[in-house]
Design a protein around this motif. Structure first.
Motif, PDB file in Angstrom:
ATOM      1  N   ASN A 130       0.819  -1.213   0.000  1.00 47.13           N
ATOM      2  CA  ASN A 130       0.000   0.000   0.000  1.00 47.13           C
ATOM      3  C   ASN A 130       0.856   1.267   0.000  1.00 47.13           C
ATOM      4  N   ASN A 131       2.124   1.137   0.386  1.00 42.43           N
ATOM      5  CA  ASN A 131       3.026   2.294   0.430  1.00 42.43           C
ATOM      6  C   ASN A 131       3.112   2.968  -0.936  1.00 42.43           C
ATOM      7  N   ALA A 189       1.089   2.170  -3.604  1.00 41.59           N
ATOM      8  CA  ALA A 189      -0.236   2.335  -4.202  1.00 41.59           C
ATOM      9  C   ALA A 189      -0.948   3.584  -3.705  1.00 41.59           C
ATOM     10  N   VAL A 190      -0.768   3.916  -2.410  1.00 37.96           N
ATOM     11  CA  VAL A 190      -1.513   5.049  -1.839  1.00 37.96           C
ATOM     12  C   VAL A 190      -1.142   6.366  -2.505  1.00 37.96           C
ATOM     13  N   VAL A 216      -5.555   3.150   4.819  1.00 37.00           N
ATOM     14  CA  VAL A 216      -4.235   2.566   5.060  1.00 37.00           C
ATOM     15  C   VAL A 216      -4.250   1.692   6.312  1.00 37.00           C
ATOM     16  N   SER A 245      -6.467  -9.650  -1.518  1.00 33.24           N
ATOM     17  CA  SER A 245      -5.596  -9.049  -2.536  1.00 33.24           C
ATOM     18  C   SER A 245      -6.337  -8.854  -3.849  1.00 33.24           C
ATOM     19  N   GLU A 288      -8.896  -6.053  -3.374  1.00 31.03           N
ATOM     20  CA  GLU A 288      -8.267  -4.726  -3.406  1.00 31.03           C
ATOM     21  C   GLU A 288      -7.980  -4.280  -4.838  1.00 31.03           C
ATOM     22  N   TRP A 299     -13.301   4.198  -2.729  1.00 30.83           N
ATOM     23  CA  TRP A 299     -12.528   4.048  -1.504  1.00 30.83           C
ATOM     24  C   TRP A 299     -13.294   3.321  -0.392  1.00 30.83           C
ATOM     25  N   ARG A 345      -9.716  -4.022   2.804  1.00 26.54           N
ATOM     26  CA  ARG A 345      -8.546  -4.025   3.683  1.00 26.54           C
ATOM     27  C   ARG A 345      -8.916  -4.438   5.118  1.00 26.54           C
ATOM     28  N   TRP A 401      -1.703   0.923  -9.553  1.00 29.07           N
ATOM     29  CA  TRP A 401      -1.997   0.695  -8.135  1.00 29.07           C
ATOM     30  C   TRP A 401      -2.768  -0.604  -7.932  1.00 29.07           C
ATOM     31  N   LEU A 415      -1.311  -3.614  -5.431  1.00 27.82           N
ATOM     32  CA  LEU A 415      -2.069  -4.239  -4.344  1.00 27.82           C
ATOM     33  C   LEU A 415      -2.368  -5.708  -4.643  1.00 27.82           C
ATOM     34  N   TYR A 424       4.598   2.604   5.646  1.00 29.27           N
ATOM     35  CA  TYR A 424       3.309   2.877   5.009  1.00 29.27           C
ATOM     36  C   TYR A 424       3.289   4.158   4.176  1.00 29.27           C
TER      37      TYR A 424
END
Length: 629
Positions: free
Chosen positions: A140-141, A143-144, A172, A211, A214, A220, A227, A288, A292, A399
């Motif tokens: 997620n680091n 992808a966010v 997150v 996974s 996601e 969102w 998540r 992204w 994920l 993160y």
């Protein structure tokens, strides 16, 4: 070496030498001659429960055991194994063993890595489960930094920066919220219902499905729910896999194999960062999703492997399936003699626990964590170290490092590459932990590293005061601002990984008495994931309110607070036997903290001001190893 030391993972079935507790009190009529009302010192009964038992009585007990569980075909090996467990240090002189049998037992010390292929297959599966854990945390680091705009987590859509921060933080941190509230507490009932392998299979399957989920979400809120679902797998897996490895491994390498959880979690963290680089250059709306979704591979491999591995023999014994437990030990040990020895010794440990916990359920054992002073001090120490692993700030980097690097002046591709560097260093510097944790001890490692973690965080935060590049410009990595930020974060990983990386889980596994260990570990892991959630959720708001300088300064301050808490309230556990651990955690908290204040002043006067001083009187009565700083 880590695998040569006594760790708490050896508690239930370790081959400890006899202690004074048994020898000085004379012969025992039964293994179960114990005073269960003395809950402060119950660990002593697990040191070696067979020591002190009369040989004739022991042989009768073994024969009864074999008759009860349909193992009479192994009666001779079982008797020999029980006598080996009773006096493990006298095997070379044992007249009841054939020369070839002696060689097999003595070879465990001289060739400690000589084990069946199945044991290493099992270790591979556990390592992949740990790597799955690390990937789940860090994909997620990267992808966010991409999906926030695509999924409408923007001021234009939500109306205020605070709402953006809250939603970004929630998305997150969602897995860690699920871990703390539900995932960790599902460990005990899931293990009871599905055993160790079943729990690992279910948790890995949950991770794989999450996974995919996601990777295909369109909003969102849907990503947030996906998540949350992921967190149910993370929580149970993080508690079950180390226990499974400990229950299957031989005593001499058990510590080393349990340590692999942290090493391969760090490997997964690195792979998660690498996935950000691998897919980050694609079209944003595809990039992204692939980042994920890339975490689907490892858990599926684990699911495919886990049922080829034997079930935990200890779990089978706890559930009355001794014949199957013996078959598991046969696959995990080189000879039937070793399998019989470990089967009987584990059976005795389980029976002791059952007698001590008779009539108790999860809630009454949880109450014992705080009602019994010895357990309460262990709970406090593990709370501090698990809280400390989060509030030292490591997962701010895990993160949000890509966003931090973007704020520092990097392009997206450069930020993803820099984040990959943090993951690589996290893993590379976790490898020496195999040696450092048992060479230097748990407490000294943490006391040494916390000040450096604080310095590195301050370094990183203060680097943002250096003039930023003009908006929209591409800057060189040689510019001072960029160089200082990346240096501070990389140095942080170098100091974190050999110290605060492996210590919390290892320490928590050692601190609790055997009969409340599983409940204690649920408490410890729930603490870790709860504060993981707090950190992940709050950091975007902190960046807005305090800027990077204040946010990193906040965690630097916590490193110093935790440094003091460790000095005052964290006893050393390295190399201590179970009975010695009872003695250490039976010292009143006020007495321990008061002594450590005096000890700190003594070290300052002795090593900084170079004064000649008499040594302080020991805090613990007994062996010198009790009195390490």
């Amino acid at each position: 070496m880590a695998d040569e030391k006594k760790t708490s993972s050896d508690i239930s079935d370790s081959q400890s030498p006899p202690t004074a507790t048994h020898g000085e009190k004379g012969r025992k009529q039964s293994v179960f001659d114990i005073d269960i009302s003395d809950r402060e010192h119950l660990n002593a009964h697990f040191e070696n429960p067979l020591a002190g038992v009369d040989d004739t009585q022991l042989m009768r007990d073994v024969e009864t055991f074999c008759q009860q569980y349909d193992l009479m075909d192994q009666l001779d090996n079982m008797k020999k194994g029980a006598r080996i467990s009773k006096s493990p240090n006298t095997v070379a002189e044992a007249d009841f063993l054939e020369p070839a049998e002696k060689d097999v037992i003595l070879r465990e010390k001289t060739n400690k890595w000589d084990h069946p292929f199945m044991l290493y297959w099992l270790c591979t599966m556990c390592s992949l489960a740990a790597a799955t854990q690390g990937m789940d945390e860090t994909v997620n680091n990267g992808a966010v930094a991409i999906y926030t705009k695509i999924l409408g987590i923007t001021v234009e859509k939500l109306g205020s920066q605070q709402q953006v921060n809250n939603i970004q933080g929630l998305v997150v941190s969602a897995p860690y919220l699920a871990c703390a509230v539900l995932g960790c507490w599902l460990t005990e009932p899931m293990n009871k219902l599905f055993a160790r392998r079943g729990t690992i299979f279910i948790s890995c399957m949950v991770a794989a499905l999450a996974s995919i989920w996601e990777g295909v979400v369109q909003s969102w809120p849907n990503l947030f729910v996906a998540r949350l679902f992921l967190g149910l797998g993370i929580g149970t897996k993080s508690a079950t896999v180390p226990i499974y490895a400990a229950e299957c491994a031989p005593a001499r390498i058990r510590g080393a194999l349990v340590m692999q959880w942290q090493v391969w979690t760090a490997f997964g963290i690195m792979i998660g960062n690498i996935m950000g680089v691998a897919f980050g250059g694609l079209r944003p709306n595809l990039a992204w999703r692939l980042i994920l979704g890339s975490t689907v591979v490892m858990p599926l491999i684990c699911c495919a492997q886990v049922y080829f591995c034997p079930e935990s023999p200890r779990w089978l014994i706890q559930n009355g399936q001794h014949k199957k437990a013996f078959q598991s030990f046969q696959r995990l040990r080189n000879t039937d003699l070793q399998a019989c020895r470990d089967l009987y010794y584990t059976h005795i440990g389980v029976e002791l626990e059952n007698r001590i916990n008779k009539g108790k359920n999860f809630f009454s054992m949880f109450y014992d964590l705080f009602a019994v002073p010895r357990n309460r001090r262990a709970s406090l120490a593990t709370w501090i170290i698990m809280f400390g692993q989060q509030f030292c700030g490591v997962n701010v980097i895990a993160y949000y490092s890509t966003n931090i690097f973007l704020d520092g002046g990097y392009s997206l591709n450069s930020a993803l590459l820099a984040s990959m560097g943090t993951g690589i260093l996290n893993w590379v510097f976790a490898l020496p932990a195999f040696f450092t944790i048992d060479k230097f001890g748990r407490r000294p490692l943490v006391i040494f590293t916390f000040p450096f973690l604080a310095i590195c965080l301050l370094w990183t935060g203060m680097s943002f005061f250096i003039d930023p590049p003009p908006p929209g410009s591409e800057i060189s990595h040689s510019k001072p601002r960029v160089a200082m930020i990346i240096t501070g974060m990389y140095l942080f990983e170098c100091f974190y990984s050999p110290g605060m990386g492996p210590v919390p889980f290892s320490y928590s596994a050692e601190a609790f008495p055997t009969h409340v260990r599983e409940v204690g570990m649920s408490w410890a892991t729930a603490t870790l994931w709860a504060f993981n959630f707090v950190l992940a959720f709050s950091f975007p708001s902190m960046l807005t309110a305090f800027k990077a300088q204040g946010a990193f300064g906040w965690y630097a301050a916590w490193c110093l607070v935790l440094w003091v808490l460790v000095i005052l309230f964290l006893p050393e556990t390295k190399e201590l036997t179970l009975e010695e651990l009872d003695q250490v955690f039976s010292v009143p908290t006020w007495k321990h903290s008061s002594y450590q204040i005096k000890n700190s002043v003594w070290h300052i006067r002795r090593y900084i001001f170079r004064q000649k001083l008499e040594p302080l009187p020991p805090l613990y009565q007994g062996a010198e190893k009790f009195n390490r700083i």
